[in-house]
Structures are given as C-alpha cells and as structure tokens.
Motif scaffolding. Structure first.
Motif, PDB file in Angstrom:
ATOM      1  N   VAL A  74      11.358  -2.823   0.299  1.00 16.85           N
ATOM      2  CA  VAL A  74      12.198  -1.684   0.667  1.00 16.85           C
ATOM      3  C   VAL A  74      13.014  -1.237  -0.539  1.00 16.85           C
ATOM      4  O   VAL A  74      13.131  -0.033  -0.821  1.00 16.85           O
ATOM      5  CB  VAL A  74      13.117  -2.051   1.866  1.00 16.85           C
ATOM      6  CG1 VAL A  74      14.201  -1.003   2.096  1.00 16.85           C
ATOM      7  CG2 VAL A  74      12.285  -2.249   3.123  1.00 16.85           C
ATOM      8  N   ASP A  75      13.553  -2.189  -1.276  1.00 17.74           N
ATOM      9  CA  ASP A  75      14.343  -1.849  -2.462  1.00 17.74           C
ATOM     10  C   ASP A  75      13.483  -1.161  -3.518  1.00 17.74           C
ATOM     11  O   ASP A  75      13.902  -0.168  -4.112  1.00 17.74           O
ATOM     12  CB  ASP A  75      14.990  -3.109  -3.031  1.00 17.74           C
ATOM     13  CG  ASP A  75      16.141  -2.785  -3.952  1.00 17.74           C
ATOM     14  OD1 ASP A  75      17.101  -2.119  -3.501  1.00 17.74           O
ATOM     15  OD2 ASP A  75      16.085  -3.183  -5.132  1.00 17.74           O
ATOM     16  N   ASP A  76      12.280  -1.680  -3.740  1.00 18.02           N
ATOM     17  CA  ASP A  76      11.369  -1.044  -4.697  1.00 18.02           C
ATOM     18  C   ASP A  76      11.016   0.367  -4.247  1.00 18.02           C
ATOM     19  O   ASP A  76      10.897   1.278  -5.067  1.00 18.02           O
ATOM     20  CB  ASP A  76      10.086  -1.874  -4.863  1.00 18.02           C
ATOM     21  CG  ASP A  76      10.318  -3.168  -5.625  1.00 18.02           C
ATOM     22  OD1 ASP A  76      11.392  -3.312  -6.249  1.00 18.02           O
ATOM     23  OD2 ASP A  76       9.423  -4.034  -5.572  1.00 18.02           O
ATOM     24  N   TYR A  77      10.849   0.566  -2.948  1.00 20.63           N
ATOM     25  CA  TYR A  77      10.551   1.890  -2.416  1.00 20.63           C
ATOM     26  C   TYR A  77      11.661   2.874  -2.784  1.00 20.63           C
ATOM     27  O   TYR A  77      11.404   3.989  -3.216  1.00 20.63           O
ATOM     28  CB  TYR A  77      10.381   1.822  -0.891  1.00 20.63           C
ATOM     29  CG  TYR A  77      10.198   3.163  -0.248  1.00 20.63           C
ATOM     30  CD1 TYR A  77       8.935   3.735  -0.152  1.00 20.63           C
ATOM     31  CD2 TYR A  77      11.287   3.883   0.240  1.00 20.63           C
ATOM     32  CE1 TYR A  77       8.768   4.988   0.426  1.00 20.63           C
ATOM     33  CE2 TYR A  77      11.118   5.125   0.823  1.00 20.63           C
ATOM     34  CZ  TYR A  77       9.868   5.673   0.912  1.00 20.63           C
ATOM     35  OH  TYR A  77       9.700   6.913   1.473  1.00 20.63           O
ATOM     36  N   LEU A  89       3.959   1.330  -1.342  1.00 17.62           N
ATOM     37  CA  LEU A  89       5.053   0.518  -0.803  1.00 17.62           C
ATOM     38  C   LEU A  89       5.321   0.851   0.658  1.00 17.62           C
ATOM     39  O   LEU A  89       5.553  -0.045   1.478  1.00 17.62           O
ATOM     40  CB  LEU A  89       6.323   0.721  -1.631  1.00 17.62           C
ATOM     41  CG  LEU A  89       6.332   0.038  -2.996  1.00 17.62           C
ATOM     42  CD1 LEU A  89       7.465   0.587  -3.858  1.00 17.62           C
ATOM     43  CD2 LEU A  89       6.450  -1.467  -2.840  1.00 17.62           C
ATOM     44  N   ALA A  90       5.268   2.131   1.002  1.00 13.36           N
ATOM     45  CA  ALA A  90       5.504   2.532   2.394  1.00 13.36           C
ATOM     46  C   ALA A  90       4.465   1.901   3.317  1.00 13.36           C
ATOM     47  O   ALA A  90       4.796   1.442   4.420  1.00 13.36           O
ATOM     48  CB  ALA A  90       5.479   4.056   2.519  1.00 13.36           C
ATOM     49  N   GLN A  96       4.290  -5.042   6.959  1.00 12.09           N
ATOM     50  CA  GLN A  96       5.166  -6.215   7.027  1.00 12.09           C
ATOM     51  C   GLN A  96       6.236  -6.048   8.092  1.00 12.09           C
ATOM     52  O   GLN A  96       6.593  -7.003   8.775  1.00 12.09           O
ATOM     53  CB  GLN A  96       5.818  -6.477   5.657  1.00 12.09           C
ATOM     54  CG  GLN A  96       4.832  -6.869   4.582  1.00 12.09           C
ATOM     55  CD  GLN A  96       4.054  -8.111   4.938  1.00 12.09           C
ATOM     56  OE1 GLN A  96       4.627  -9.126   5.342  1.00 12.09           O
ATOM     57  NE2 GLN A  96       2.744  -8.056   4.789  1.00 12.09           N
ATOM     58  N   GLY A  97       6.750  -4.839   8.258  1.00 13.93           N
ATOM     59  CA  GLY A  97       7.760  -4.578   9.272  1.00 13.93           C
ATOM     60  C   GLY A  97       7.243  -4.817  10.671  1.00 13.93           C
ATOM     61  O   GLY A  97       7.997  -5.217  11.570  1.00 13.93           O
ATOM     62  N   ALA A  98       5.949  -4.595  10.874  1.00 14.53           N
ATOM     63  CA  ALA A  98       5.346  -4.811  12.198  1.00 14.53           C
ATOM     64  C   ALA A  98       5.476  -6.267  12.637  1.00 14.53           C
ATOM     65  O   ALA A  98       5.585  -6.556  13.831  1.00 14.53           O
ATOM     66  CB  ALA A  98       3.879  -4.393  12.176  1.00 14.53           C
TER      67      ALA A  98
END
Length: 160
Positions: A74-77, A89-90, A96-98
């Motif tokens: 998320v930070d890299d995004y 990244l998205a 991963q969020g799933a």
C-alpha cells in the motif's frame, strides 16, 4: 460389492469454517508499523482504519506479518510515480487484501457479517422510508410505472 461408496458425513458438506459475525466494538490495538521506513500518511491512515475495523477482531498474531507486507505494498502504491508499477501494485493489494476481508466482497466470500447496531438499523429503516414513493391514498401500495407504456413515444427506426 460394486457401486458408489457412501459419503463420509453428508451433514458436514458446505459448512463454512470462517463464518463469523464481526463486532464493530472491539478492543484490538493496532500494532505499530515497522520502523526503518518513512510511511506515507495515506498508508498510516489505511493502517489505522484496518485495525479499527470490525475485521480486526478476526486477526491473530500470525496475520500481522501478512498485514505488514500488505502495508508495504500500500505504501509503495501511494509513493510510486510509475503508472505501470501502480497498476501492478493495485492488483497485488487486491489479491492480498482478499485474504484479510478488506472489501465488502471479500467479507462476503469469507462469510463475515458486520453486526449492525440499533442505530444503524434505525438509519436504514429511515432511509428506506424516505426512498419509498408516496402512498396512493387508498391504502394500496403504489404501483411502479410500467416502462412499456412509454414505447409509443420511441421513434420507429425504420420510419426515420
């Protein structure tokens, strides 16, 4: 004897192992983001939101490591200037969020339901009542307009 073998336990089929009702009121404390990196403010906000969410009560200590990795993504995004990198990244953040029930669809797949408090239910009832069309006066519920009644207003393509 030839034929099909009996199923082991048909009563156990399709049982969900992750089904849960999540309580938005919990006392889970957000762990600190790892040191050695300057975190973007949006990542820090996301991190606080994740740990303040009802899903936090389902996370155990072993989940923290995966959430730390997700925080790096998320930070890299948020900090990359490269559009192609951001798209990649998205996609990875979504996957991963799933695993952690981040989106409503993820929670539905995990069969996690957020417990609704009395206030939320009252707001929902009030919103539903505000959206309902007015009654006809004869006690009958209003009938929706039939879109087919307007077909005569549509010009005939062959006549043009």
């Amino acid at each position: 004897m030839p034929g099909q073998l009996p199923k082991e336990d048909p009563a156990r089929r399709n049982k969900s192992t992750s089904k849960a009702t999540l309580n938005p009121d919990h006392d889970v404390q957000a762990p600190l983001l790892p040191k050695g990196r300057t975190w973007d403010w949006q990542t820090e906000s996301w991190w606080r939101d994740i740990w303040a969410s009802p899903m936090a009560s389902e996370y155990d200590d072993s989940d923290k490591h995966g959430l730390f990795r997700l925080a790096v993504l998320v930070d890299d995004y948020w900090t990359t200037d490269n559009a192609n990198t951001r798209v990649k990244l998205a996609a990875e953040i979504r996957q991963q969020g799933a695993l952690y029930g981040i989106t409503p669809l993820d929670r539905r797949r995990l069969q996690w339901e957020v417990a609704r408090g009395d206030e939320a239910e009252q707001k929902n009832r009030r919103r539903t009542a505000e959206q309902a069309p007015p009654a006809t006066g004869d006690g009958a519920p209003p009938q929706p307009a039939d879109p087919r009644q307007y077909l005569h207003l549509v010009p005939d393509a062959e006549a043009m």
